[in-house]
Design an enzyme around this catalytic site. Structure first.
Site, PDB file in Angstrom:
ATOM      1  N   GLU A  46       0.771  -1.191   0.006  1.00  7.78           N
ATOM      2  CA  GLU A  46      -0.010   0.035  -0.029  1.00  7.78           C
ATOM      3  C   GLU A  46       0.958   1.356  -0.055  1.00  7.78           C
ATOM      4  O   GLU A  46       1.762   1.288   0.875  1.00  7.78           O
ATOM      5  CB  GLU A  46      -1.019  -0.033   1.260  1.00  7.78           C
ATOM      6  CG  GLU A  46      -1.862   1.345   1.362  1.00  7.78           C
ATOM      7  CD  GLU A  46      -2.707   0.974   2.765  1.00  7.78           C
ATOM      8  OE1 GLU A  46      -3.711   1.731   2.939  1.00  7.78           O
ATOM      9  OE2 GLU A  46      -2.300  -0.080   3.527  1.00  7.78           O
ATOM     10  N   LYS A 115      -9.142   3.049  -2.006  1.00  5.38           N
ATOM     11  CA  LYS A 115      -9.462   2.028  -0.946  1.00  5.38           C
ATOM     12  C   LYS A 115     -10.845   2.624  -0.574  1.00  5.38           C
ATOM     13  O   LYS A 115     -11.251   3.603  -0.448  1.00  5.38           O
ATOM     14  CB  LYS A 115      -8.481   2.488   0.081  1.00  5.38           C
ATOM     15  CG  LYS A 115      -8.538   1.653   1.486  1.00  5.38           C
ATOM     16  CD  LYS A 115      -7.118   1.966   2.295  1.00  5.38           C
ATOM     17  CE  LYS A 115      -7.225   0.883   3.356  1.00  5.38           C
ATOM     18  NZ  LYS A 115      -6.271   1.433   4.208  1.00  5.38           N
ATOM     19  N   CYS A 171      -5.703  -3.267   2.073  1.00  3.87           N
ATOM     20  CA  CYS A 171      -5.491  -3.397   3.344  1.00  3.87           C
ATOM     21  C   CYS A 171      -6.666  -3.300   4.177  1.00  3.87           C
ATOM     22  O   CYS A 171      -7.376  -4.487   4.359  1.00  3.87           O
ATOM     23  CB  CYS A 171      -4.381  -2.127   4.122  1.00  3.87           C
ATOM     24  SG  CYS A 171      -3.876  -2.442   5.462  1.00  3.87           S
ATOM     25  N   SER A 353     -10.508 -61.119   7.883  1.00  8.85           N
ATOM     26  CA  SER A 353      -9.463 -62.022   7.334  1.00  8.85           C
ATOM     27  C   SER A 353      -8.091 -62.042   7.733  1.00  8.85           C
ATOM     28  O   SER A 353      -7.216 -62.670   7.135  1.00  8.85           O
ATOM     29  CB  SER A 353      -9.771 -61.508   5.688  1.00  8.85           C
ATOM     30  OG  SER A 353      -9.136 -60.158   5.675  1.00  8.85           O
ATOM     31  N   SER A 358     -10.556 -55.488   6.863  1.00  9.33           N
ATOM     32  CA  SER A 358     -11.648 -56.227   7.628  1.00  9.33           C
ATOM     33  C   SER A 358     -11.417 -55.900   9.228  1.00  9.33           C
ATOM     34  O   SER A 358     -11.761 -55.802  10.192  1.00  9.33           O
ATOM     35  CB  SER A 358     -11.514 -57.620   7.602  1.00  9.33           C
ATOM     36  OG  SER A 358     -10.328 -58.165   7.763  1.00  9.33           O
ATOM     37  N   TYR A 474     -18.758 -58.563  -7.409  1.00  8.98           N
ATOM     38  CA  TYR A 474     -20.411 -58.099  -7.277  1.00  8.98           C
ATOM     39  C   TYR A 474     -21.418 -59.019  -6.696  1.00  8.98           C
ATOM     40  O   TYR A 474     -21.195 -60.516  -7.008  1.00  8.98           O
ATOM     41  CB  TYR A 474     -20.669 -57.729  -9.010  1.00  8.98           C
ATOM     42  CG  TYR A 474     -21.998 -57.090  -9.024  1.00  8.98           C
ATOM     43  CD1 TYR A 474     -22.204 -55.642  -9.155  1.00  8.98           C
ATOM     44  CD2 TYR A 474     -23.299 -57.832  -9.261  1.00  8.98           C
ATOM     45  CE1 TYR A 474     -23.207 -54.952  -9.326  1.00  8.98           C
ATOM     46  CE2 TYR A 474     -24.506 -57.294  -9.168  1.00  8.98           C
ATOM     47  CZ  TYR A 474     -24.609 -55.933  -9.249  1.00  8.98           C
ATOM     48  OH  TYR A 474     -25.796 -55.236  -9.214  1.00  8.98           O
ATOM     49  N   LYS A 600     -21.106 -51.129 -10.110  1.00 11.44           N
ATOM     50  CA  LYS A 600     -20.886 -51.647  -8.969  1.00 11.44           C
ATOM     51  C   LYS A 600     -21.026 -50.629  -7.700  1.00 11.44           C
ATOM     52  O   LYS A 600     -21.692 -50.800  -6.843  1.00 11.44           O
ATOM     53  CB  LYS A 600     -19.360 -52.162  -8.635  1.00 11.44           C
ATOM     54  CG  LYS A 600     -19.021 -53.569  -9.458  1.00 11.44           C
ATOM     55  CD  LYS A 600     -17.752 -54.113  -9.138  1.00 11.44           C
ATOM     56  CE  LYS A 600     -17.557 -55.328 -10.170  1.00 11.44           C
ATOM     57  NZ  LYS A 600     -16.120 -55.648  -9.821  1.00 11.44           N
TER      58      LYS A 600
END
Length: 639
Positions: A46, A115, A171, A353, A358, A474, A600
């Site tokens: 500024e 400004k 500003c 698993s 899981s 699927y 899916k």
């Protein structure tokens, strides 16, 4: 500027108060340096031509005339630079003085922006010298033959890159309750330039940083904030040159205070345009009240210096990452808790698993049961050894269930699948997709039937990365009654499990050890026979590294980037990890699978959305199952 990147700079030269000639020379020098660094948009502080702290010297005609002369000099000396340069000066119009910003381009002055909000409190006395700027532009004759628009309602549009639309505020404007940048953004501006002279006070830098980041977030814009340096008078206050460049809530670059630094980074205007496109609550208004000035910049590839995160779903800092993990686990658990309460289920059936997904599903289920006040013994964890199950994953599954106090049930699928193979004429020695998917569907059938038997609910384990790639059978592991992991990408699954392992280590070292071994196990559906007792079927060898696929998924779905841009970002993010050939190879795989496997995702079970990207047809992604991938693949072929 290719792919929407515009290199920007915020500059804080060490000026001399009330010496426009010296200051102009410094501005010219730094502008040329910035141009050499590739900056196409430059913002200076500024009133930088005179200095902000001139006080009543602003009422001296000589200072005002010299400031205007030096503005012309700066424009002329930067005429060969392919950049937009924004500088501040005091400017008289119709007998009144304005705190103004001049927007320069190739020797010309595109416009003057005054400004709006003049601070006149505490250490500020701007209303003593300046007049509030007008909104609607007026023609201002700076010298014979040179008339430019002056007013706050101005947009500066790049013809060679139409999505680059700039506006200016000064500003205090951004500190006010109703900043002009709000109107600018609604009128179309996606890059706000702020010329500032913000002095220092204890803690002010934190507020300033949060203010700029927050404004860029709410306006979905880029924001360049260039602040006055220690060249200003220190008679009563001190200036530090605290400059900030932000983009949609993220601070991309920030200067160190008191060092008069120039900061550079690239703003992604394509990203901002895409964000606004998808936000139905961000609508354009007031454009007719703006004066639009066009300019052009040469189109060239911008070198990326901004950080490209190779793991966009995972925070880099541990504290932030731990907080994110805790939040996600809470969302997942609360989603399941609500579903249990609504259905009246007192039993959850989880296929376990010994793998990552899981394991996370079981962690979430345990937390949900604790929240709901249901005994963990009501969780029926089912391990279903098949042709590919290894001792390592089997033992981890069994130990994990024991550590949590859930009920373990073992149902081998081997004989049932053999009978099924005989029924359909499938040879046991033929390890094709039928061989694999029959096992997955047999497991799902067992889980569903056990849920019926125990008045329970099957908890889905599949994660978002698998769903994006269609890496699910699927009506097999694709199906459940509530999928707690459905919006969690694989890269984040790892960190969620690790977070749990770290937090439980002191209380339960055995559980932590099991979790760490799960993390160390290769990702695999274990549907093919092991080799020497080891996992023979590694998912990432088949479909590619999940860290790459999650990267693609994030930028394709979150921002709608085109393939060439995603590829360019991947090269930057994974430099030294994957070569260009590998990145392109798996990117082609991602696009092909993502488009072909939408059927899916179109019929996914319910599951909680935890982040900004999801593939549920209800949570985020509405995509036709028969959409063609052709134009995306065509662009990849041209990479």
């Amino acid at each position: 500027m290719i792919h929407g990147y515009v290199k920007t700079a915020a500059l804080s030269p060490k000026i001399k108060v009330a010496d426009p000639k010296y200051n102009a020379g410094l501005i010219i020098e730094q502008a040329k340096e910035a141009a050499a660094q590739g900056a196409r948009v430059m913002v200076f502080p500024e009133l930088c031509i005179t200095g902000y702290t001139c006080g009543d010297l602003f009422l001296q005609e000589l200072l005002l005339d010299e400031a205007k002369n030096q503005l012309f000099h700066i424009a002329q000396q930067t005429s060969q630079l392919d950049a937009v340069i924004c500088v501040g000066l005091p400017l008289e119009y119709m007998g009144k003085l304005y705190n103004a910003a001049a927007v320069l381009h190739r020797g010309g002055i595109l416009g003057i922006v005054p400004k709006t909000f003049l601070p006149n409190y505490a250490e500020f006395y701007e209303a003593r010298h300046f007049t509030r700027g007008m909104k609607k532009t007026v023609p201002v004759t700076l010298r014979p033959g040179l008339t430019v628009p002056m007013g706050t309602n101005q947009l500066f549009v790049c013809e060679s890159m139409p999505q680059l639309i700039m506006a200016v505020e000064i500003c205090e404007d951004v500190w006010s309750p109703n900043p002009p940048s709000i109107s600018h953004a609604l009128a179309g501006a996606d890059l706000i330039l702020n010329l500032s002279a913000s002095d220092e006070a204890t803690g002010k830098d934190t507020y300033r940083r949060e203010l700029i980041a927050g404004q860029s977030a709410r306006l979905v814009c880029g924001y360049i904030y260039a602040s006055a340096s220690d060249g200003e008078s220190t008679q009563d206050v001190v200036y530090s040159g605290h400059s900030i460049i932000a983009e949609n809530g993220v601070v991309l670059k920030e200067s160190e205070r008191f060092l008069n630094q120039t900061i550079y980074t690239e703003i992604d205007v394509d990203k901002l345009t895409g964000e606004r496109r998808r936000m139905s609550t961000f609508y354009n208004q007031g454009m007719e009240e703006y004066t639009v000035t066009h300019f052009t910049l040469d189109i060239q590839k911008t070198s990326l210096t901004r950080f490209v995160d190779p793991a966009p779903f995972v925070p880099g800092r541990k504290a932030e990452r731990d907080k994110r993990c805790e939040e996600i686990l809470a969302i997942q658990a609360m989603g399941l808790k609500k579903r249990l309460e609504h259905t009246g289920c007192q039993c959850a059936v989880v296929g376990i698993s010994g793998g990552l997904d899981s394991t996370l599903a079981l962690l979430v289920t345990v937390r949900a049961f604790d929240l709901a006040g249901i005994a963990r013994s009501q969780i029926l964890a089912v391990t279903m050894p098949g042709f590919g199950t290894t001792d390592r994953t089997y033992e981890n599954a069994v130990n994990l269930v024991a550590c949590f106090g859930a009920r373990l049930m073992e149902v081998s699928i081997r004989e049932a699948v053999k009978v099924h193979f005989a029924d359909i004429g499938q040879e046991l020695s033929v390890h094709d997709v039928t061989y694999e998917n029959s096992q997955a569907r047999e497991r799902t059938q067992i889980l569903m039937d056990l849920a019926n038997k125990h008045n329970g609910m099957v908890i889905g384990t599949g994660d978002m990365s698998e769903l994006a790639l269609g890496w699910a059978t699927y009506n097999g592991d694709h199906m459940s009654m509530y999928g707690v992991n459905s919006s969690v990408p694989k890269t984040l699954v790892r960190h969620l499990v690790r977070y749990f392992a770290d937090t439980c280590k002191e209380k339960d070292e055995k559980l932590s050890g099991v979790l760490l071994d799960v993390l160390d196990t290769p990702v695999s559906p274990e549907l093919l026979p092991p080799e020497d007792g080891r996992i023979s079927q590694k998912t990432e060898d088949i479909v590619g590294p999940y860290e790459l696929h999650d990267f693609y998924l994030y930028f394709i779905l979150r921002f709608g980037y085109r393939p060439k841009k995603v590829y360019r970002l991947a090269e930057a993010a994974f430099c030294g990890t994957y070569d260009s050939h590998t990145i392109l190879k798996w990117m082609k795989v991602f696009y092909r699978r993502f488009f072909s496997q939408q059927f899916k995702r179109s019929c996914l079970p319910d599951g909680p959305k935890v982040g900004t990207v999801a593939v549920s047809p209800r949570g985020d992604l509405r995509m036709p199952s028969d959409a063609s991938v052709r134009i995306w693949m065509d662009e990849l072929e041209r990479v």
